[in-house]
Motif scaffolding. Structure first.
Motif, PDB file in Angstrom:
ATOM      1  N   GLY A   1      36.147  63.095  87.358  1.00  0.00           N
ATOM      2  CA  GLY A   1      36.968  62.831  89.440  1.00  0.00           C
ATOM      3  C   GLY A   1      37.427  62.041  90.405  1.00  0.00           C
ATOM      4  N   VAL A   2      35.897  61.040  90.185  1.00  0.00           N
ATOM      5  CA  VAL A   2      35.967  59.809  91.123  1.00  0.00           C
ATOM      6  C   VAL A   2      36.789  59.163  91.137  1.00  0.00           C
ATOM      7  CG1 VAL A   2      34.241  58.261  91.474  1.00  0.00           C
ATOM      8  CG2 VAL A   2      33.510  60.170  89.966  1.00  0.00           C
ATOM      9  N   PHE A   3      37.083  59.083  89.549  1.00  0.00           N
ATOM     10  CA  PHE A   3      38.208  58.095  89.569  1.00  0.00           C
ATOM     11  C   PHE A   3      39.251  59.057  89.501  1.00  0.00           C
ATOM     12  CE2 PHE A   3      41.293  56.741  86.137  1.00  0.00           C
ATOM     13  CZ  PHE A   3      41.833  54.797  87.254  1.00  0.00           C
ATOM     14  N   LEU A   4      39.711  60.188  89.146  1.00  0.00           N
ATOM     15  CA  LEU A   4      41.142  60.371  89.494  1.00  0.00           C
ATOM     16  C   LEU A   4      41.519  60.657  90.989  1.00  0.00           C
ATOM     17  CD1 LEU A   4      42.961  62.383  88.239  1.00  0.00           C
ATOM     18  CD2 LEU A   4      41.914  64.221  89.234  1.00  0.00           C
ATOM     19  N   LEU A   5      40.498  60.586  91.448  1.00  0.00           N
ATOM     20  CA  LEU A   5      40.564  60.954  93.165  1.00  0.00           C
ATOM     21  C   LEU A   5      40.875  59.317  93.514  1.00  0.00           C
ATOM     22  CD1 LEU A   5      40.119  62.506  95.732  1.00  0.00           C
ATOM     23  CD2 LEU A   5      37.621  61.470  95.825  1.00  0.00           C
ATOM     24  N   THR A   6      40.359  58.271  93.088  1.00  0.00           N
ATOM     25  CA  THR A   6      40.344  56.694  93.947  1.00  0.00           C
ATOM     26  C   THR A   6      41.670  56.596  93.464  1.00  0.00           C
ATOM     27  OG1 THR A   6      37.780  56.816  93.135  1.00  0.00           O
ATOM     28  CG2 THR A   6      39.282  54.462  93.074  1.00  0.00           C
TER      29      THR A   6
ATOM     30  N   LEU B   1      44.498  58.799  92.657  1.00  0.00           N
ATOM     31  CA  LEU B   1      45.245  59.543  93.736  1.00  0.00           C
ATOM     32  C   LEU B   1      45.923  58.224  94.937  1.00  0.00           C
ATOM     33  CD1 LEU B   1      44.630  63.291  92.310  1.00  0.00           C
ATOM     34  CD2 LEU B   1      46.696  61.635  92.381  1.00  0.00           C
ATOM     35  N   ILE B   2      44.451  58.426  95.787  1.00  0.00           N
ATOM     36  CA  ILE B   2      44.493  57.965  96.946  1.00  0.00           C
ATOM     37  C   ILE B   2      45.076  56.578  97.056  1.00  0.00           C
ATOM     38  CG2 ILE B   2      42.742  57.143  98.990  1.00  0.00           C
ATOM     39  CD1 ILE B   2      40.784  58.605  98.301  1.00  0.00           C
TER      40      ILE B   2
ATOM     41  N   LEU C   1      38.033  48.444  91.731  1.00  0.00           N
ATOM     42  CA  LEU C   1      39.191  47.909  90.427  1.00  0.00           C
ATOM     43  C   LEU C   1      40.498  48.211  89.480  1.00  0.00           C
ATOM     44  CD1 LEU C   1      40.547  44.740  90.313  1.00  0.00           C
ATOM     45  CD2 LEU C   1      38.718  43.991  88.667  1.00  0.00           C
ATOM     46  N   ALA C   2      39.196  48.933  88.917  1.00  0.00           N
ATOM     47  CA  ALA C   2      39.738  49.597  87.265  1.00  0.00           C
ATOM     48  C   ALA C   2      40.986  50.309  87.279  1.00  0.00           C
ATOM     49  CB  ALA C   2      38.904  50.621  86.897  1.00  0.00           C
ATOM     50  N   ALA C   3      40.542  51.490  88.774  1.00  0.00           N
ATOM     51  CA  ALA C   3      41.721  52.421  89.504  1.00  0.00           C
ATOM     52  C   ALA C   3      43.342  51.269  90.267  1.00  0.00           C
ATOM     53  CB  ALA C   3      41.829  53.032  90.539  1.00  0.00           C
ATOM     54  N   ILE C   4      42.917  50.728  90.578  1.00  0.00           N
ATOM     55  CA  ILE C   4      44.262  49.602  91.297  1.00  0.00           C
ATOM     56  C   ILE C   4      45.050  48.973  90.124  1.00  0.00           C
ATOM     57  CG2 ILE C   4      44.322  47.053  92.661  1.00  0.00           C
ATOM     58  CD1 ILE C   4      43.004  48.710  94.692  1.00  0.00           C
TER      59      ILE C   4
ATOM     60  N   VAL D   1      56.336  57.286  92.124  1.00  0.00           N
ATOM     61  CA  VAL D   1      55.117  57.409  91.590  1.00  0.00           C
ATOM     62  C   VAL D   1      54.866  59.108  91.662  1.00  0.00           C
ATOM     63  CG1 VAL D   1      52.760  57.454  93.462  1.00  0.00           C
ATOM     64  CG2 VAL D   1      54.484  55.007  93.341  1.00  0.00           C
ATOM     65  N   LEU D   2      55.234  60.144  91.924  1.00  0.00           N
ATOM     66  CA  LEU D   2      54.997  61.243  91.712  1.00  0.00           C
ATOM     67  C   LEU D   2      55.265  61.080  90.428  1.00  0.00           C
ATOM     68  CD1 LEU D   2      55.972  63.560  95.126  1.00  0.00           C
ATOM     69  CD2 LEU D   2      53.714  62.454  94.435  1.00  0.00           C
TER      70      LEU D   2
END
Ligand code: TRP
Length: 458
Positions: free
Chosen positions: A41-46, A48-49, A224-227, A262-263
Motif C-alpha cells: 500500500g505504501v508503494f501504491l499510494l506513492t 498514485l500521488i 525512486l522506485a515509484a518514480i 495517465v489514468l
C-alpha cells in the motif's frame, strides 16, 4: 521545415498510439513485483500521488515539446536550445538499453503462453518457484526450458515485424486485444478475492503501512522506485512521447489526452497489482516481511500459475491471459525498436535497413547477457546486480531521473514554462497551469536530485 509532418487522424488515434506504447510489461510484470517488494500500500499510494502530479506534468511537457517543435527528441531539444542537444542523444540510449531485456521478459511470457497452451499449466503450478528458477537459470537442459531460446524467439518476432514494416497489422489487432486483456484482468482480479487468506493480501496492497519506512534512505528508495516505475510505465524520458507529440494535431486537446493516458495506464497497473499481490501474500502465509525479501522479477510467473491452477477452466484462462500479455509486450517492443532505429537514422543519416540491423545486433548482445546473467553468468555482478537487473536499474533509476532533471531545468528555467503552456492552450484549457509551473520549476528538480543522490551514494 516546409514539409507537412504526418499527423494522427484523430485525438483517439493519438491516445491509442500513446497508450499502446505505455501499456505493456511495465504495468503487468514490473508494477506488481515492485509493489510487493516495496511495502504494498505504501508503494501504491506513492505511485498514485506522483503519477497524477509529476508523471502527468512530465507527460504534458514531452507531448507539448513534440507538438511545438514538430521534431523527434534529438531535433526537438536542439531546437529548444542548442546547449541541450545532448539530452536528445541521451534519451535515445534509454530505449536501446531497455529493448534487449524487454525482449528477455517477452521471451518468458511467450514460454508461459506456450506451456499453458500445451496444457502444462497445472504442472507448473505444483512447484512454480522451482519451475521458474530452473527456467531462468537455464538448468533444464532442453530447448523449451532455455530462457535464451525464448528471448531469441521474441526478439526475432519483433525484428521481423519491424523489418517488414507490418506494425499496422499488429496495431489493429491490439486495438481488440488490449480491451480484451483489460476485461480478462478484471475477471481474474475478482476471482482472486475468493482465494483463502486473501484478505491479508488485500490489506497489504491497499492500505499503506508507513512502518515500512524506517529511515530517510528507505523513504528515498521508495520514492525512486515509484518514480522510476512511472517513467518506465508512461514511456517518459526516452524520446517516445516527444515523437508521438510531434504527430499530434494542433487542435487536439493536449491536457485532456495526457490525463486520459495517465489514468488508463495507472488503471492497468493497479489491476495487475490486484491480480498478483494479494494472492502472493495469501500463498506465503501472510508474512509481508517474507514477501518483501522474496518478490522480484519472477513474481508474475511464480504467482499467476498458482492462481490459475485453483480457478475453474484455469488452464484455458491462463493460456488466454499469457497470449494477451504477449501482444501487449509485442506492441511495446516494436515501438521500442522503432524508437531506437529512428534515432540512429536521425543521428547518422543511415538507411533504415542498416539501422535496424545494428539495433538487432546490440539487442542480441545485451539481451543474451540479460538471459545468461541469471544462469551461467550469475557470478558476474554489476553494482551488485545481475545483468537484467542492472540494465533495469541504470535506465529507470539513473538515466531517466537525470534526463527528467535536465528537461525540467530546460523547460522551467531556460525556455520557461510558457513554452509548454502556450502549446497546451492552443488546443484547450490548462486547468492545472499554476501547479504545473511550480512542479516543473521548483519541486521536481530538487526532489529528483535528492532522491537520486541518496540512492546512489548513501
Ligand atoms: N511503457 C512500456 C510498458 O509499460 C514500456 C516502455 C518503455 C516502452 N519505453 C518504451 C514501450 C518505449 C514502447 C516504447 O511496458
Amino acid at each position: 521545415m516546409s514539409q507537412q509532418r504526418e499527423s494522427f487522424s484523430s485525438r483517439i488515434g493519438f491516445i491509442l498510439a500513446a497508450a499502446g506504447s505505455a501499456v505493456g510489461l511495465g504495468n503487468l510484470w514490473r508494477f506488481p513485483y515492485l509493489a510487493a517488494q516495496k511495502g504494498g500500500g505504501v508503494f501504491l499510494l506513492t505511485y498514485l500521488i506522483f503519477g497524477l502530479s509529476f508523471g502527468l506534468s512530465l507527460l504534458i511537457t514531452e507531448v507539448a515539446i513534440g507538438r511545438r517543435t514538430r521534431q523527434s527528441s534529438v531535433g526537438a531539444y536542439r531546437m529548444m536550445n542548442p546547449k541541450f542537444s545532448f539530452l536528445g542523444v541521451l534519451t535515445a540510449f534509454v530505449p536501446a538499453i531497455i529493448l534487449p531485456y524487454y525482449c528477455a521478459i517477452g521471451g518468458w511470457v511467450t514460454k508461459y503462453g506456450v506451456e499453458f497452451f500445451l496444457g502444462n499449466g497445472k504442472k507448473i503450478a505444483e512447484n512454480s518457484e522451482d519451475y521458474f528458477n530452473t527456467f531462468i537459470t537455464i538448468e533444464g537442459g532442453s530447448l523449451l526450458q532455455n530462457a535464451e531460446f525464448w528471448f531469441l524467439i521474441f526478439l526475432g518476432i519483433t525484428a521481423v515485424i519491424v523489418i517488414f514494416g507490418v506494425e499496422k497489422g499488429i496495431e489493429k489487432a491490439s486495438m481488440i486485444l488490449m480491451p480484451a486483456l483489460l476485461i480478462l484482468s478484471i475477471g481474474i482480479a475478482i476471482y482472486t478475492f475468493t482465494i483463502p487468506g486473501v484478505a491479508k493480501g488485500l490489506k497489504y496492497y491497499l492500505l499503506p503501512d508507513f512502518s515500512f519506512i524506517k529511515s530517510f534512505k528507505d523513504f528515498a528508495d521508495l520514492l525512486l522506485a515509484a518514480i522510476g516505475q512511472l517513467f518506465y510505465s508512461l514511456s517518459l524520458a526516452m524520446a517516445i512521447m516527444i515523437t508521438y507529440g510531434s504527430y499530434m494535431k494542433q487542435e487536439d486537446d493536449l491536457q485532456k489526452s495526457s490525463i486520459q493516458i495517465v489514468l488508463l495506464d495507472t488503471c492497468v497497473a493497479f489491476l495487475a497489482g490486484l491480480m498478483i499481490v494479494p494472492p502472493v501474500v495469501a500463498y506465503s502465509g501472510g508474512d509481508p516481511g517474507l514477501i518483501q525479501s522474496t518478490a522480484g522479477p519472477g513474481l508474475m510467473f511464480v504467482t499467476l500459475p498458482k492462481v490459475f491452477a485453483g480457478m475453474p477452466a484455469g488452464g484455458i484462462i491462463g493460456a488466454l491471459f499469457f497470449v494477451l500479455v504477449f501482444f501487449a509486450a509485442l506492441t511495446s517492443s516494436i515501438s521500442l525498436m522503432e524508437a531506437v532505429v529512428s534515432v540512429i537514422m536521425d543521428l547518422t543519416k543511415m538507411a533504415r535497413k542498416k539501422a535496424t540491423v545494428i539495433v538487432i545486433g546490440i539487442s542480441l548482445v545485451l539481451g543474451t547477457l540479460s538471459c545468461l546473467g541469471y544462469g551461467p553468468l550469475a557470478g558476474v555482478q554489476l553494482l551488485g546486480r545481475a545483468f537484467l537487473d542492472f540494465f533495469d536499474f541504470i535506465t529507470n533509476s539513473v538515466m531517466m531521473p537525470i534526463i527528467a532533471i535536465f528537461t525540467c531545468i530546460l523547460v522551467g528555467h531556460v525556455v520557461k514554462t510558457d513554452y509548454i503552456e502556450e502549446e497546451v492552450l492552443k488546443s484547450g484549457e490548462f486547468k492545472a497551469k499554476k501547479a504545473y509551473d511550480i512542479m516543473i520549476k521548483w519541486i521536481a528538480i530538487p526532489l529528483l536530485a535528492v532522491i537520486l543522490l541518496t540512492n546512489l551514494f548513501a
